[in-house]
Design a protein around this motif. Structure first.
Motif, PDB file in Angstrom:
ATOM      1  N   PHE A 147     -23.160   4.323 -52.223  1.00  0.00           N
ATOM      2  CA  PHE A 147     -22.018   5.234 -52.111  1.00  0.00           C
ATOM      3  C   PHE A 147     -20.882   4.750 -53.012  1.00  0.00           C
ATOM      4  N   ALA A 148     -21.202   4.506 -54.257  1.00  0.00           N
ATOM      5  CA  ALA A 148     -20.221   3.964 -55.201  1.00  0.00           C
ATOM      6  C   ALA A 148     -18.982   4.868 -55.253  1.00  0.00           C
ATOM      7  N   GLY A 149     -17.816   4.221 -55.119  1.00  0.00           N
ATOM      8  CA  GLY A 149     -16.561   4.964 -55.148  1.00  0.00           C
ATOM      9  C   GLY A 149     -16.102   5.452 -53.789  1.00  0.00           C
ATOM     10  N   GLN A 150     -16.911   5.245 -52.739  1.00  0.00           N
ATOM     11  CA  GLN A 150     -16.540   5.669 -51.387  1.00  0.00           C
ATOM     12  C   GLN A 150     -16.558   4.447 -50.456  1.00  0.00           C
ATOM     13  N   TRP A 151     -15.470   4.274 -49.728  1.00  0.00           N
ATOM     14  CA  TRP A 151     -15.399   3.110 -48.849  1.00  0.00           C
ATOM     15  C   TRP A 151     -15.713   3.435 -47.398  1.00  0.00           C
ATOM     16  N   TRP A 152     -15.692   4.716 -47.023  1.00  0.00           N
ATOM     17  CA  TRP A 152     -15.846   5.059 -45.607  1.00  0.00           C
ATOM     18  C   TRP A 152     -17.198   4.633 -45.009  1.00  0.00           C
ATOM     19  N   PRO A 153     -18.330   4.668 -45.758  1.00  0.00           N
ATOM     20  CA  PRO A 153     -19.575   4.183 -45.130  1.00  0.00           C
ATOM     21  C   PRO A 153     -19.497   2.697 -44.757  1.00  0.00           C
ATOM     22  N   LEU A 154     -18.789   1.914 -45.549  1.00  0.00           N
ATOM     23  CA  LEU A 154     -18.609   0.503 -45.234  1.00  0.00           C
ATOM     24  C   LEU A 154     -17.755   0.331 -43.983  1.00  0.00           C
ATOM     25  N   ALA A 155     -16.718   1.140 -43.842  1.00  0.00           N
ATOM     26  CA  ALA A 155     -15.861   1.066 -42.660  1.00  0.00           C
ATOM     27  C   ALA A 155     -16.621   1.469 -41.397  1.00  0.00           C
ATOM     28  N   VAL A 156     -17.445   2.506 -41.494  1.00  0.00           N
ATOM     29  CA  VAL A 156     -18.248   2.936 -40.350  1.00  0.00           C
ATOM     30  C   VAL A 156     -19.236   1.842 -39.948  1.00  0.00           C
ATOM     31  N   PHE A 157     -19.832   1.202 -40.936  1.00  0.00           N
ATOM     32  CA  PHE A 157     -20.758   0.091 -40.681  1.00  0.00           C
ATOM     33  C   PHE A 157     -20.055  -1.017 -39.898  1.00  0.00           C
ATOM     34  N   TYR A 158     -18.859  -1.370 -40.303  1.00  0.00           N
ATOM     35  CA  TYR A 158     -18.090  -2.415 -39.614  1.00  0.00           C
ATOM     36  C   TYR A 158     -17.747  -1.980 -38.188  1.00  0.00           C
ATOM     37  N   THR A 159     -17.381  -0.725 -38.009  1.00  0.00           N
ATOM     38  CA  THR A 159     -17.070  -0.202 -36.670  1.00  0.00           C
ATOM     39  C   THR A 159     -18.278  -0.308 -35.746  1.00  0.00           C
ATOM     40  N   CYS A 160     -19.448  -0.011 -36.267  1.00  0.00           N
ATOM     41  CA  CYS A 160     -20.666  -0.101 -35.458  1.00  0.00           C
ATOM     42  C   CYS A 160     -20.935  -1.547 -35.030  1.00  0.00           C
ATOM     43  N   LEU A 161     -20.696  -2.498 -35.924  1.00  0.00           N
ATOM     44  CA  LEU A 161     -20.888  -3.908 -35.582  1.00  0.00           C
ATOM     45  C   LEU A 161     -19.978  -4.313 -34.426  1.00  0.00           C
ATOM     46  N   ALA A 162     -18.711  -3.903 -34.505  1.00  0.00           N
ATOM     47  CA  ALA A 162     -17.770  -4.225 -33.428  1.00  0.00           C
ATOM     48  C   ALA A 162     -18.139  -3.503 -32.134  1.00  0.00           C
ATOM     49  N   GLY A 163     -18.679  -2.288 -32.254  1.00  0.00           N
ATOM     50  CA  GLY A 163     -19.087  -1.537 -31.074  1.00  0.00           C
ATOM     51  C   GLY A 163     -20.222  -2.205 -30.312  1.00  0.00           C
ATOM     52  N   VAL A 164     -21.144  -2.823 -31.040  1.00  0.00           N
ATOM     53  CA  VAL A 164     -22.233  -3.562 -30.390  1.00  0.00           C
ATOM     54  C   VAL A 164     -21.661  -4.692 -29.537  1.00  0.00           C
TER      55      VAL A 164
END
Length: 437
Positions: free
Chosen positions: A394-411
């Protein structure tokens, strides 16, 4: 040889030794992480495509994480059978020797395929050593703690992580200011060779700490487990699974905001290596200051309640972080990364004391090591790889990385809630049984 301090001084001595020892171990681990992001791809995995070299370099970084559960099993067994102190002395020496050897290792241009093979083998030794280190350091500090202070004293073992990160960043910031050719030729080796001095310091300090009083009591009662890991899997497997989930953001968050962020900002935001290292250095100092305050606050709020709040804040934190990091300005990057790190570090500081209190002393080293190191292999080892893939996809887009981090914290949030519910249920059952008697 150093003599153990008097019993009255042992809690502070044990906490200090846990801090210094884990600081050295994590310094060794983090300099590898930094080198993996900056130089190992070019020197040990040369390719026409920088993305492939970076992925191969992060792959060797992940190998160390997959070796960590094995180290946790081996040294957890030794720590529950013969003592925490002996296990910790061995892990410290293993880590120091492996790190120095990496500093002496020839690169691909000099040794061909043998160079990356040896690099991977030494990374495995590092992984085994740090896999055995963490559980013992947490227990030596926590089991020496005064009554009711386990969370705070155990946090000193966790404090070694940001301290080791600060040392590693200082070391690499110094050598990255060199001429690029000299840095690639020999400059990057200096932080690894410096580990020999730290190793001597760590050994001297740990010699002055007595064995854990809780383990000594188990030994006197002749209640040590014959095969601790078998007892863990038989009687506490569900708790171990929840412990794996609970540790997720505390482990993955470190390598997302440090290791992956170096590669992300230099390749996709366009900042220099020296700028991102300076930013991470400032953030590491913030983390170092936040962690003891978080442990102190958790003792007053209650560990479970504090961890739930920290995990929830961590779920929100990556969105402002990426908005600020994308600006590519030092001040904005420091503020953005610090927002995520404060939440993650607050959680990380408290989780060790909370999880260690779930298991009985006779199998505690094996249980918490298994939980933490399996989580390290999955969440820590794969996070930079997953981040690199998402950034490329997803070059040029940061939101997938932010969602990934949110999921880690949710676990972590879900796992802490489940652990707390089980703990409260067992406490109610014990209270009911006591009243019936």
């Amino acid at each position: 040889m150093s003599q153990p301090a008097s019993p009255s001084r042992q809690p502070v001595r044990a906490a200090t030794a846990a801090f210094i020892g884990t600081m050295i171990e994590w310094y060794d681990f983090y300099i590898y992480a930094t080198a993996a992001a900056l130089v190992f791809g070019e020197l040990y995995f040369p390719s026409h495509d920088p993305f492939l070299s970076t992925m191969a370099s992060f792959g060797t970084f992940a190998v160390g994480f997959f070796a960590r559960p094995f180290g946790g099993l081996v040294f957890g067994h030794l720590g529950d059978r013969i003592g925490r102190k002996k296990a910790l002395m061995t892990t410290l020496m293993m880590m120091g020797a492996a790190t120095v050897c990496i500093g002496l290792l020839p690169d691909y241009a000099s040794a061909g395929i043998l160079a990356p093979v040896l690099l991977v083998l030494l990374r495995v030794v590092q992984g085994i050593a740090v896999g055995g280190e963490w559980g013992g350091a947490v227990l030596m500090a926590g089991e020496h703690a005064p009554q009711g202070r386990r969370t705070f004293f155990a946090s000193f073992a966790q404090l070694g992580s940001p301290a080791g990160l600060i040392l590693s960043l200082v070391a690499f910031r110094a050598v990255t200011s060199m001429d690029h050719a000299a840095f690639l030729s020999w400059g990057w080796r200096l932080p690894f060779l410096a580990s020999a001095v730290l190793l001597i310091v760590g050994i001297v300090i740990r010699l002055g700490v007595n064995e854990s009083p809780e383990f000594a009591q188990v030994q006197r009662a002749q209640r040590t487990a014959k095969l601790p890991i078998a007892e863990v899997l038989r009687s506490a497997f569900g708790l171990v699974l929840l412990g794996i989930g609970a540790n997720t953001i505390g482990i993955a968050g470190v390598y997302f905001t440090n290791t992956f962020m170096i590669a992300y900002t230099t390749q996709y935001v366009g900042v220099t290596r020296s700028m991102i290292l300076d930013c991470l250095f400032a953030v590491a100092i913030i983390q170092f200051l936040v962690q003891p305050m978080a442990a102190w606050l958790a003792e007053r709020m209650g560990g479970a309640r504090f961890l739930k709040c920290a995990a929830l804040a961590a779920m929100i934190s990556p969105y402002p972080m990426f908005v600020l990091v994308q600006r590519g300005e030092p001040a904005a990057m420091v503020i953005g990364i610090a927002l995520a790190v404060v939440c993650m570090a607050s959680f990380y500081s408290v989780i060790a004391g909370f999880v260690s209190g779930v298991f009985p002393a006779r199998i505690r080293y094996s249980a918490i090591s298994l939980a933490y190191q399996v989580c390290g292999a999955l969440a820590g080892g794969l996070t930079p790889l997953a981040g690199a893939w998402l950034a490329h996809r997803f070059a040029g887009q940061w939101w997938p990385l932010a969602v990934f981090y949110t999921c880690l914290a949710g676990v972590s949030l879900v796992s802490i809630a489940a652990l707390d519910a089980r703990r409260q249920k067992h406490a109610e059952m014990a209270e009911t049984a006591g009243a019936a008697n």
